[in-house]
Design an enzyme around this catalytic site. Structure first.
Site, PDB file in Angstrom:
ATOM      1  N   TRP A   1       7.468  -2.729  -2.804  1.00 17.87           N
ATOM      2  CA  TRP A   1       7.437  -1.500  -1.986  1.00 17.87           C
ATOM      3  C   TRP A   1       6.514  -1.626  -0.784  1.00 17.87           C
ATOM      4  O   TRP A   1       6.520  -0.761   0.090  1.00 17.87           O
ATOM      5  CB  TRP A   1       6.957  -0.322  -2.840  1.00 17.87           C
ATOM      6  CG  TRP A   1       7.914   0.132  -3.894  1.00 17.87           C
ATOM      7  CD1 TRP A   1       9.089  -0.461  -4.268  1.00 17.87           C
ATOM      8  CD2 TRP A   1       7.775   1.304  -4.721  1.00 17.87           C
ATOM      9  NE1 TRP A   1       9.684   0.269  -5.271  1.00 17.87           N
ATOM     10  CE2 TRP A   1       8.904   1.349  -5.566  1.00 17.87           C
ATOM     11  CE3 TRP A   1       6.810   2.304  -4.825  1.00 17.87           C
ATOM     12  CZ2 TRP A   1       9.080   2.377  -6.507  1.00 17.87           C
ATOM     13  CZ3 TRP A   1       6.990   3.314  -5.759  1.00 17.87           C
ATOM     14  CH2 TRP A   1       8.118   3.346  -6.589  1.00 17.87           C
ATOM     15  N   LYS A   2       5.683  -2.645  -0.751  1.00 18.26           N
ATOM     16  CA  LYS A   2       4.661  -2.779   0.309  1.00 18.26           C
ATOM     17  C   LYS A   2       3.831  -1.481   0.343  1.00 18.26           C
ATOM     18  O   LYS A   2       3.598  -0.893  -0.704  1.00 18.26           O
ATOM     19  CB  LYS A   2       5.328  -3.124   1.638  1.00 18.26           C
ATOM     20  CG  LYS A   2       6.286  -4.323   1.475  1.00 18.26           C
ATOM     21  CD  LYS A   2       6.778  -4.892   2.750  1.00 18.26           C
ATOM     22  CE  LYS A   2       7.699  -6.069   2.431  1.00 18.26           C
ATOM     23  NZ  LYS A   2       8.136  -6.773   3.627  1.00 18.26           N
TER      24      LYS A   2
ATOM     25  N   HIS B   1       1.960 -13.415   0.016  1.00 20.69           N
ATOM     26  CA  HIS B   1       3.035 -12.829   0.823  1.00 20.69           C
ATOM     27  C   HIS B   1       2.728 -13.090   2.298  1.00 20.69           C
ATOM     28  O   HIS B   1       1.563 -13.084   2.713  1.00 20.69           O
ATOM     29  CB  HIS B   1       3.132 -11.325   0.546  1.00 20.69           C
ATOM     30  CG  HIS B   1       4.373 -10.719   1.131  1.00 20.69           C
ATOM     31  ND1 HIS B   1       4.484 -10.436   2.472  1.00 20.69           N
ATOM     32  CD2 HIS B   1       5.565 -10.388   0.578  1.00 20.69           C
ATOM     33  CE1 HIS B   1       5.700  -9.949   2.711  1.00 20.69           C
ATOM     34  NE2 HIS B   1       6.377  -9.908   1.571  1.00 20.69           N
TER      35      HIS B   1
ATOM     36  N   GLU C   1       2.870 -11.294   4.804  1.00 23.06           N
ATOM     37  CA  GLU C   1       2.063 -10.236   5.449  1.00 23.06           C
ATOM     38  C   GLU C   1       0.579 -10.415   5.118  1.00 23.06           C
ATOM     39  O   GLU C   1      -0.279 -10.147   5.952  1.00 23.06           O
ATOM     40  CB  GLU C   1       2.592  -8.858   5.012  1.00 23.06           C
ATOM     41  CG  GLU C   1       3.930  -8.564   5.667  1.00 23.06           C
ATOM     42  CD  GLU C   1       4.876  -7.689   4.866  1.00 23.06           C
ATOM     43  OE1 GLU C   1       4.421  -7.017   3.918  1.00 23.06           O
ATOM     44  OE2 GLU C   1       6.073  -7.690   5.188  1.00 23.06           O
TER      45      GLU C   1
ATOM     46  N   GLU D   1      10.542 -16.734   1.251  1.00 24.70           N
ATOM     47  CA  GLU D   1      10.776 -15.619   2.169  1.00 24.70           C
ATOM     48  C   GLU D   1      10.552 -16.104   3.598  1.00 24.70           C
ATOM     49  O   GLU D   1       9.407 -16.123   4.079  1.00 24.70           O
ATOM     50  CB  GLU D   1       9.800 -14.480   1.887  1.00 24.70           C
ATOM     51  CG  GLU D   1       9.922 -13.873   0.507  1.00 24.70           C
ATOM     52  CD  GLU D   1       9.399 -12.432   0.485  1.00 24.70           C
ATOM     53  OE1 GLU D   1      10.185 -11.549   0.138  1.00 24.70           O
ATOM     54  OE2 GLU D   1       8.230 -12.200   0.839  1.00 24.70           O
TER      55      GLU D   1
ATOM     56  N   GLY E   1      12.220  -7.894   6.967  1.00 23.48           N
ATOM     57  CA  GLY E   1      12.268  -6.606   7.659  1.00 23.48           C
ATOM     58  C   GLY E   1      13.001  -6.634   8.992  1.00 23.48           C
ATOM     59  O   GLY E   1      12.893  -5.698   9.779  1.00 23.48           O
TER      60      GLY E   1
ATOM     61  N   SER F   1      15.338  -9.429   4.011  1.00 23.74           N
ATOM     62  CA  SER F   1      16.524  -8.633   4.353  1.00 23.74           C
ATOM     63  C   SER F   1      17.663  -8.777   3.342  1.00 23.74           C
ATOM     64  O   SER F   1      18.829  -8.813   3.713  1.00 23.74           O
ATOM     65  CB  SER F   1      17.008  -8.958   5.771  1.00 23.74           C
ATOM     66  OG  SER F   1      16.014  -8.573   6.711  1.00 23.74           O
TER      67      SER F   1
ATOM     68  N   GLY G   1      12.407  -6.030  -0.171  1.00 20.80           N
ATOM     69  CA  GLY G   1      11.485  -5.092   0.469  1.00 20.80           C
ATOM     70  C   GLY G   1      12.171  -3.761   0.710  1.00 20.80           C
ATOM     71  O   GLY G   1      12.319  -2.933  -0.189  1.00 20.80           O
ATOM     72  N   GLY G   2      12.635  -3.552   1.947  1.00 19.84           N
ATOM     73  CA  GLY G   2      13.192  -2.263   2.358  1.00 19.84           C
ATOM     74  C   GLY G   2      14.213  -1.682   1.390  1.00 19.84           C
ATOM     75  O   GLY G   2      14.156  -0.484   1.053  1.00 19.84           O
TER      76      GLY G   2
END
Ligand code: 13P
Length: 252
Positions: A10-11, A95, A97, A167, A173, A211, A232-233
Site C-alpha cells: 500500500w506504500k 524497495h 523508493e 521491480e 507507478g 504496474s 502497488g497501485g
C-alpha cells in the site's frame, strides 16, 4: 519452499476503512482464489493490527520497512522483532523508493535482510534497474549486483525465508510494465545468480512488480520463473487486487 505469492504494497496510502473494505472483499471472494496462492497485505505499519484483526488467517501480513537494529533509542523506527510480535510474516527490504528517497545502500539492505532473517520473518528483497541503466544495457548486471550484495549475508538455513521481488524502477507507478518476456528473462537471470551463490534457487519465490494490473497479470504469472507479484497501485482497489490474485493458471 517456492510458493505463489501476490502481495499488495500500500506504500503510504490506505486507511482503516480501506483495510475493512479490502479484507472484507477478499473474504467474500475467497472460494474463487487458488488455495495455493498466498495473499499478502503490506499496509502502513500503523494499520497492521486492523488488517490482521479482519484477516482471519485468509491473508498474510507484512511490513514495508524495518530498522536494522533489534531495539533501542531509534525514534521513529520499528524492528523486525516487533513486526513479528504484531503478527507479520513478511518484511519488504530495499524497495526502490527506500533506496532512492531514503538513501538505502546495498550494505544497509544486507544488514536489514540479516535482521529480518534472524527475527524469523521472511524478507522480500526488492531489486531493479532504472531506465538509464536499462537503456545502456546494464540492467542484468545491476540487478545481479543488487541480488549478490543484498543477500551476501544469508546463512545456509535461512534461504527458505527469502523472496526476491524484481521491480524495474521505470515500471513503478508509471503504467509501463516490462513485457512478460523481458520480466521472465530477468527472473531467469536472478535465479541463476542465486544458484551461483549456493542458494536453493529453484525453491526461492521470485515476484515481479511494476504496474501489474488486472489486464497484464495473467501473461506475467504464466511465465515459468515468475512466482507472483508485488502490487502497488492496484492493491488499493479491492476488485483489481482480487482479480490479480485470480490470474494464476489453474494447476500451476
Ligand atoms: P505499482 O504497482 O503502483 O507500479 O507499484 C509497484 C511497487 O512498487 C510495489 O512495491
Amino acid at each position: 519452499m517456492r510458493r505463489k505469492i501476490v502481495a499488495g504494497n500500500w506504500k503510504m496510502n490506505g486507511s482503516r476503512d480501506l483495510s475493512e473494505e479490502l479484507v472484507g472483499y477478499i473474504r467474500s471472494e475467497a472460494e474463487t482464489l487458488d488455495s495455493g496462492v498466498e495473499v499478502v497485505i503490506i499496509p502502513p505499519a500503523i494499520y497492521i493490527g486492523d488488517v490482521l484483526k479482519q484477516a482471519h488467517k485468509l491473508l498474510s501480513v507484512g511490513v514495508q520497512n524495518v530498522g536494522q537494529w533489534q531495539s533501542g533509542a531509534y525514534t521513529g523506527e520499528i524492528s523486525s522483532e516487533m513486526a513479528k510480535d504484531a503478527g507479520c510474516r513478511y518484511v519488504l527490504v530495499g524497495h526502490s523508493e527506500r533506496r532512492q528517497l531514503f538513501g538505502e545502500t546495498d550494505e544497509l539492505v544486507a544488514a536489514k535482510v540479516s535482521r529480518v532473517l534472524s527475527s524469523g520473518l521472511t524478507a522480500i528483497v526488492c531489486v531493479g534497474e532504472t531506465l538509464d541503466e536499462r537503456e545502456s544495457g546494464q540492467a542484468e548486471a545491476i540487478v545481479a549486483a543488487q541480488v549478490r550484495s543484498g543477500l551476501a549475508q544469508v546463512e545456509k538455513g535461512d534461504w527458505q525465508n527469502v523472496v526476491v521481488a524484481y521491480e524495474p524502477v521505470w515500471a513503478i507507478g508509471t503504467g509501463k510494465t516490462a513485457t512478460s518476456m523481458d520480466a521472465q528473462a530477468m527472473h531467469a537471470a536472478i535465479r541463476s545468480v542465486l544458484k551461483n551463490m549456493g542458494a536453493p534457487a529453484e525453491e526461492i519465490s521470485l515476484l515481479y512488480g511494476g504496474s501489474v494490473k488486472a489486464d497484464n497479470a495473467a501473461a506475467l504469472f504464466a511465465e515459468p520463473d515468475i512466482d507472483g507479484g508485488l502490487i502497488g497501485g492496484a492493491s488499493l482497489v479491492a476488485e483489481d487486487f482480487v482479480s490479480i490474485c485470480r490470474y494464476f493458471p489453474a494447476g500451476t
